[in-house]
Motif scaffolding. Structure first.
Motif, PDB file in Angstrom:
ATOM      1  N   PRO A  23       0.876  -1.268   0.269  1.00 21.03           N
ATOM      2  CA  PRO A  23       0.037   0.018   0.061  1.00 21.03           C
ATOM      3  C   PRO A  23       0.866   1.047  -0.026  1.00 21.03           C
ATOM      4  CG  PRO A  23      -0.083  -1.080   2.302  1.00 21.03           C
ATOM      5  CD  PRO A  23       0.672  -1.878   1.199  1.00 21.03           C
ATOM      6  N   SER A  24       0.457   2.148  -0.849  1.00 15.84           N
ATOM      7  CA  SER A  24       1.225   3.616  -0.816  1.00 15.84           C
ATOM      8  C   SER A  24       0.100   4.357   0.147  1.00 15.84           C
ATOM      9  CB  SER A  24       1.006   4.300  -2.260  1.00 15.84           C
ATOM     10  OG  SER A  24       1.758   3.184  -3.133  1.00 15.84           O
ATOM     11  N   ALA A  25       0.597   5.716  -0.050  1.00 16.26           N
ATOM     12  CA  ALA A  25      -0.103   6.666   1.189  1.00 16.26           C
ATOM     13  C   ALA A  25      -1.522   6.807   0.968  1.00 16.26           C
ATOM     14  CB  ALA A  25       0.454   8.125   0.945  1.00 16.26           C
ATOM     15  N   ASN A  26      -2.306   6.513   1.905  1.00 17.83           N
ATOM     16  CA  ASN A  26      -3.651   6.465   2.016  1.00 17.83           C
ATOM     17  C   ASN A  26      -4.390   5.335   1.381  1.00 17.83           C
ATOM     18  OD1 ASN A  26      -3.827   9.166   3.033  1.00 17.83           O
ATOM     19  ND2 ASN A  26      -3.267   9.959   0.963  1.00 17.83           N
ATOM     20  N   GLN A  27      -3.696   4.245   1.293  1.00 21.90           N
ATOM     21  CA  GLN A  27      -4.269   2.842   0.665  1.00 21.90           C
ATOM     22  C   GLN A  27      -4.025   1.824   1.872  1.00 21.90           C
ATOM     23  OE1 GLN A  27      -1.639   2.062  -2.921  1.00 21.90           O
ATOM     24  NE2 GLN A  27      -3.575   2.592  -4.181  1.00 21.90           N
ATOM     25  N   VAL A  28      -4.801   0.856   1.529  1.00 18.47           N
ATOM     26  CA  VAL A  28      -4.923  -0.400   2.463  1.00 18.47           C
ATOM     27  C   VAL A  28      -4.926  -1.505   1.583  1.00 18.47           C
ATOM     28  CG1 VAL A  28      -6.494   0.596   4.329  1.00 18.47           C
ATOM     29  CG2 VAL A  28      -7.390  -0.506   2.448  1.00 18.47           C
ATOM     30  N   LEU A  29      -4.232  -2.581   2.101  1.00 19.54           N
ATOM     31  CA  LEU A  29      -3.970  -3.838   1.282  1.00 19.54           C
ATOM     32  C   LEU A  29      -5.041  -4.924   1.893  1.00 19.54           C
ATOM     33  CD1 LEU A  29      -2.416  -5.761  -0.738  1.00 19.54           C
ATOM     34  CD2 LEU A  29      -0.999  -6.532   1.322  1.00 19.54           C
ATOM     35  N   ILE A  30      -5.883  -5.563   1.157  1.00 17.22           N
ATOM     36  CA  ILE A  30      -7.030  -6.225   1.598  1.00 17.22           C
ATOM     37  C   ILE A  30      -6.441  -7.760   1.015  1.00 17.22           C
ATOM     38  CG2 ILE A  30      -9.442  -6.805   1.405  1.00 17.22           C
ATOM     39  CD1 ILE A  30      -9.642  -3.878   0.542  1.00 17.22           C
ATOM     40  N   LYS A  31      -6.764  -8.610   2.234  1.00 14.74           N
ATOM     41  CA  LYS A  31      -6.765 -10.076   1.908  1.00 14.74           C
ATOM     42  C   LYS A  31      -8.149 -10.358   1.289  1.00 14.74           C
ATOM     43  CE  LYS A  31      -5.516 -14.537   3.564  1.00 14.74           C
ATOM     44  NZ  LYS A  31      -5.791 -15.319   2.153  1.00 14.74           N
ATOM     45  N   ILE A  32      -8.480 -10.868   0.043  1.00  9.93           N
ATOM     46  CA  ILE A  32      -9.756 -11.147  -0.386  1.00  9.93           C
ATOM     47  C   ILE A  32     -10.286 -12.131   0.221  1.00  9.93           C
ATOM     48  CG2 ILE A  32     -11.056 -11.356  -2.450  1.00  9.93           C
ATOM     49  CD1 ILE A  32      -9.883  -8.429  -2.230  1.00  9.93           C
ATOM     50  N   GLY A  33     -11.469 -12.003   0.777  1.00  7.43           N
ATOM     51  CA  GLY A  33     -12.173 -13.132   1.287  1.00  7.43           C
ATOM     52  C   GLY A  33     -13.222 -13.714   0.181  1.00  7.43           C
ATOM     53  N   ALA A  34     -13.833 -12.969  -0.424  1.00 12.62           N
ATOM     54  CA  ALA A  34     -14.894 -13.166  -1.511  1.00 12.62           C
ATOM     55  C   ALA A  34     -14.750 -11.927  -2.517  1.00 12.62           C
ATOM     56  CB  ALA A  34     -16.362 -13.422  -0.841  1.00 12.62           C
ATOM     57  N   SER A  35     -14.986 -12.621  -3.952  1.00 15.64           N
ATOM     58  CA  SER A  35     -14.874 -11.526  -5.048  1.00 15.64           C
ATOM     59  C   SER A  35     -15.994 -12.129  -6.084  1.00 15.64           C
ATOM     60  CB  SER A  35     -13.530 -11.625  -5.961  1.00 15.64           C
ATOM     61  OG  SER A  35     -13.665 -10.817  -6.616  1.00 15.64           O
ATOM     62  N   GLY A  36     -17.192 -11.166  -6.181  1.00 13.97           N
ATOM     63  CA  GLY A  36     -18.098 -11.415  -6.906  1.00 13.97           C
ATOM     64  C   GLY A  36     -17.765 -11.453  -8.446  1.00 13.97           C
ATOM     65  N   LEU A  37     -17.897 -12.137  -9.507  1.00 12.67           N
ATOM     66  CA  LEU A  37     -17.863 -12.052 -10.873  1.00 12.67           C
ATOM     67  C   LEU A  37     -19.124 -11.619 -11.353  1.00 12.67           C
ATOM     68  CD1 LEU A  37     -15.645 -14.616 -13.053  1.00 12.67           C
ATOM     69  CD2 LEU A  37     -17.016 -12.968 -13.650  1.00 12.67           C
ATOM     70  N   CYS A  38     -19.115 -10.468 -11.858  1.00 14.39           N
ATOM     71  CA  CYS A  38     -19.989  -9.832 -12.413  1.00 14.39           C
ATOM     72  C   CYS A  38     -20.109  -9.611 -14.014  1.00 14.39           C
ATOM     73  CB  CYS A  38     -20.186  -8.194 -11.950  1.00 14.39           C
ATOM     74  SG  CYS A  38     -21.681  -7.180 -12.482  1.00 14.39           S
ATOM     75  N   TYR A  39     -21.225  -9.429 -14.441  1.00 14.39           N
ATOM     76  CA  TYR A  39     -21.441  -9.412 -16.086  1.00 14.39           C
ATOM     77  C   TYR A  39     -20.581  -8.101 -16.754  1.00 14.39           C
ATOM     78  CZ  TYR A  39     -22.917 -10.336 -20.798  1.00 14.39           C
ATOM     79  OH  TYR A  39     -23.055 -10.653 -22.219  1.00 14.39           O
ATOM     80  N   THR A  40     -20.312  -7.329 -15.861  1.00 11.95           N
ATOM     81  CA  THR A  40     -19.626  -6.228 -16.136  1.00 11.95           C
ATOM     82  C   THR A  40     -18.109  -6.517 -16.347  1.00 11.95           C
ATOM     83  OG1 THR A  40     -21.175  -4.703 -14.843  1.00 11.95           O
ATOM     84  CG2 THR A  40     -18.970  -3.713 -15.539  1.00 11.95           C
ATOM     85  N   ASP A  41     -17.902  -7.588 -15.555  1.00 16.64           N
ATOM     86  CA  ASP A  41     -16.494  -8.263 -15.939  1.00 16.64           C
ATOM     87  C   ASP A  41     -16.353  -8.673 -17.452  1.00 16.64           C
ATOM     88  OD1 ASP A  41     -15.543  -7.631 -13.505  1.00 16.64           O
ATOM     89  OD2 ASP A  41     -16.129  -9.694 -12.823  1.00 16.64           O
ATOM     90  N   VAL A  42     -17.582  -9.163 -17.937  1.00 14.65           N
ATOM     91  CA  VAL A  42     -17.591  -9.636 -19.394  1.00 14.65           C
ATOM     92  C   VAL A  42     -17.482  -8.177 -20.499  1.00 14.65           C
ATOM     93  CG1 VAL A  42     -18.959 -10.921 -21.108  1.00 14.65           C
ATOM     94  CG2 VAL A  42     -18.774 -11.536 -18.843  1.00 14.65           C
ATOM     95  N   HIS A  43     -18.233  -7.397 -20.085  1.00 11.84           N
ATOM     96  CA  HIS A  43     -18.396  -6.082 -20.926  1.00 11.84           C
ATOM     97  C   HIS A  43     -16.724  -5.580 -20.846  1.00 11.84           C
ATOM     98  CE1 HIS A  43     -22.693  -5.777 -21.360  1.00 11.84           C
ATOM     99  NE2 HIS A  43     -22.880  -5.442 -20.045  1.00 11.84           N
ATOM    100  N   ILE A  44     -16.022  -5.422 -19.732  1.00 11.43           N
ATOM    101  CA  ILE A  44     -14.879  -5.011 -19.924  1.00 11.43           C
ATOM    102  C   ILE A  44     -13.679  -5.748 -20.625  1.00 11.43           C
ATOM    103  CG2 ILE A  44     -12.674  -4.267 -18.344  1.00 11.43           C
ATOM    104  CD1 ILE A  44     -14.840  -4.053 -15.742  1.00 11.43           C
ATOM    105  N   THR A  45     -13.733  -7.317 -20.446  1.00 14.97           N
ATOM    106  CA  THR A  45     -13.029  -8.153 -21.384  1.00 14.97           C
ATOM    107  C   THR A  45     -13.270  -7.935 -22.812  1.00 14.97           C
ATOM    108  OG1 THR A  45     -13.089  -9.797 -19.526  1.00 14.97           O
ATOM    109  CG2 THR A  45     -12.535 -10.618 -21.719  1.00 14.97           C
ATOM    110  N   LYS A  46     -14.624  -7.573 -23.222  1.00 12.75           N
ATOM    111  CA  LYS A  46     -14.744  -7.220 -24.792  1.00 12.75           C
ATOM    112  C   LYS A  46     -14.744  -6.090 -25.097  1.00 12.75           C
ATOM    113  CE  LYS A  46     -17.987 -11.414 -24.708  1.00 12.75           C
ATOM    114  NZ  LYS A  46     -19.447 -11.741 -25.195  1.00 12.75           N
ATOM    115  N   GLY A  47     -14.328  -5.050 -24.129  1.00 11.79           N
ATOM    116  CA  GLY A  47     -14.064  -3.568 -24.547  1.00 11.79           C
ATOM    117  C   GLY A  47     -15.045  -2.726 -24.424  1.00 11.79           C
ATOM    118  N   ALA A  48     -16.321  -3.203 -24.000  1.00 11.94           N
ATOM    119  CA  ALA A  48     -17.407  -2.232 -23.929  1.00 11.94           C
ATOM    120  C   ALA A  48     -17.028  -1.067 -23.060  1.00 11.94           C
ATOM    121  CB  ALA A  48     -18.706  -2.951 -23.532  1.00 11.94           C
TER     122      ALA A  48
END
Length: 328
Positions: A23-48
């Motif tokens: 982490p830099s200034a004003n940041q935190v490091l998070i150990k991920i406990g769960a991460s949702g995979l959203c359809y927006t991830d598909v939009h990003i992958t395809k360039g939308a």
């Protein structure tokens, strides 16, 4: 650390070993406990939604803070937090100064301008994190940071009044939550779906009535608010017939289809509202409903090692209703 990487535009996802960030200034490091995979991830992958690759996506992150950067005073190691889509703005433009960083042209979005949460660890700006209620699990909390936040923001922004009726168009990843939020808030709730096999489910989730289309909605008196939770503007256009006078339709899904309206929108004084995630207080409220057991996310859980398969299932509409990575 292990992370899911999208190497290039429209390319298959890969699991790689990458350095754990600091982490830099004003940041935190998070150990991920769960991460949702959203359809927006598909939009990003395809360039939308433009970004630079290679990139770790993921914008429904929850986990535990394991390290804090210089200047962080409001968060500490051991805090359970989540991170919304928009982390920060420029803090200088009109929208930032008005407290509406979601309109800032230089906004920093989770998994778009930063590395996202489909990884063992993720950096975030400390003041963008939201503390989680003690009683909420990571699996239930993660989808709230996009899906739950989005539908509750849309409902609140429509400003339904006591005794008004709320209809939900599309009973999927967002829609099944919208039904529950509407009912938990005390509104008569109507589900609009062509899927007969979903009727029992949506009634169990709290829907007072289930109709197949706008004509059926119109016959029962119409709705004051229609939440469009899917990606079809063709369906949204048809559903406008089901709005009562002074009704509001809220669009919260992205579509390339045109939205068609008729002159009835004038004579009925209808409103069409675009909505995203409209303020921190709505995220707080969305989490609180889940923490109190009034709203429950229906999800499928997976390991990070399976994320390529999970992506395909989300992209093909095969997940019921949210996909969550819980095993990092």
């Amino acid at each position: 650390m292990k992370a899911a990487i999208v190497p290039a535009l429209n390319s298959p996802w890969e699991i790689r070993e990458v350095p754990t960030p600091e982490p830099s200034a004003n940041q935190v490091l998070i150990k991920i406990g769960a991460s949702g995979l959203c359809y927006t991830d598909v939009h990003i992958t395809k360039g939308a939604i433009p970004t630079q690759f290679p990139r770790t996506l993921g914008h429904e992150p929850v986990g535990e803070i394991v390290e804090v950067g210089v200047g962080v005073t409001s968060r500490k190691v051991g805090d359970r937090v989540g991170v919304p889509w928009v982390q920060s703005g420029c803090r200088r433009c009109e929208w930032c100064l008005r407290g509406k960083k979601m309109f800032c042209q230089q906004q920093i979005g989770t998994g778009v301008q930063t590395q996202g949460s489909h990884a063992e660890y993720m950096l975030a700006y400390a003041d963008s994190t939201m503390l989680l209620p003690d009683s909420i699990s990571y699996e239930q909390a993660a989808p709230v940071f996009c899906a739950g936040y989005t539908v509750w923001s849309g409902l609140r922004f429509a400003d339904p009044k006591p005794h008004e009726k709320v209809a939900i168009l599309g009973i999927g990843g967002l829609g099944h939550l919208a039904v529950q939020y509407s009912k938990a808030a005390g509104f008569e709730t109507i589900a609009i779906t062509h899927s007969k096999n979903k009727e029992k489910l949506v009634r169990d989730l709290g829907a007072d009535e289930v109709v197949a289309d706008a004509e059926a909605l119109q016959k029962m008196g119409g709705a004051d608010v229609i939440l469009v939770t899917g990606n079809s503007y063709k369906s949204a256009s048809a559903a406008l017939k089901g709005l009562r006078s002074d009704g509001r339709m809220v669009l919260m899904g992205i579509s390339e289809e045109p939205l068609e309206v008729t002159g009835d929108i004038i004579t009925n004084r209808s409103r069409i509202i675009g909505s995203m995630q409209n303020g921190d207080e709505y995220l707080y409220e969305a989490l609180d409903y889940v923490a109190k057991g009034k709203v429950k996310v229906i999800s499928e859980t997976y390991s990070l090692n399976d994320i390529s398969r999970v992506y395909d299932r989300v992209a093909n509409g095969e997940v019921r209703f949210r996909a969550v990575i819980t095993d990092m």
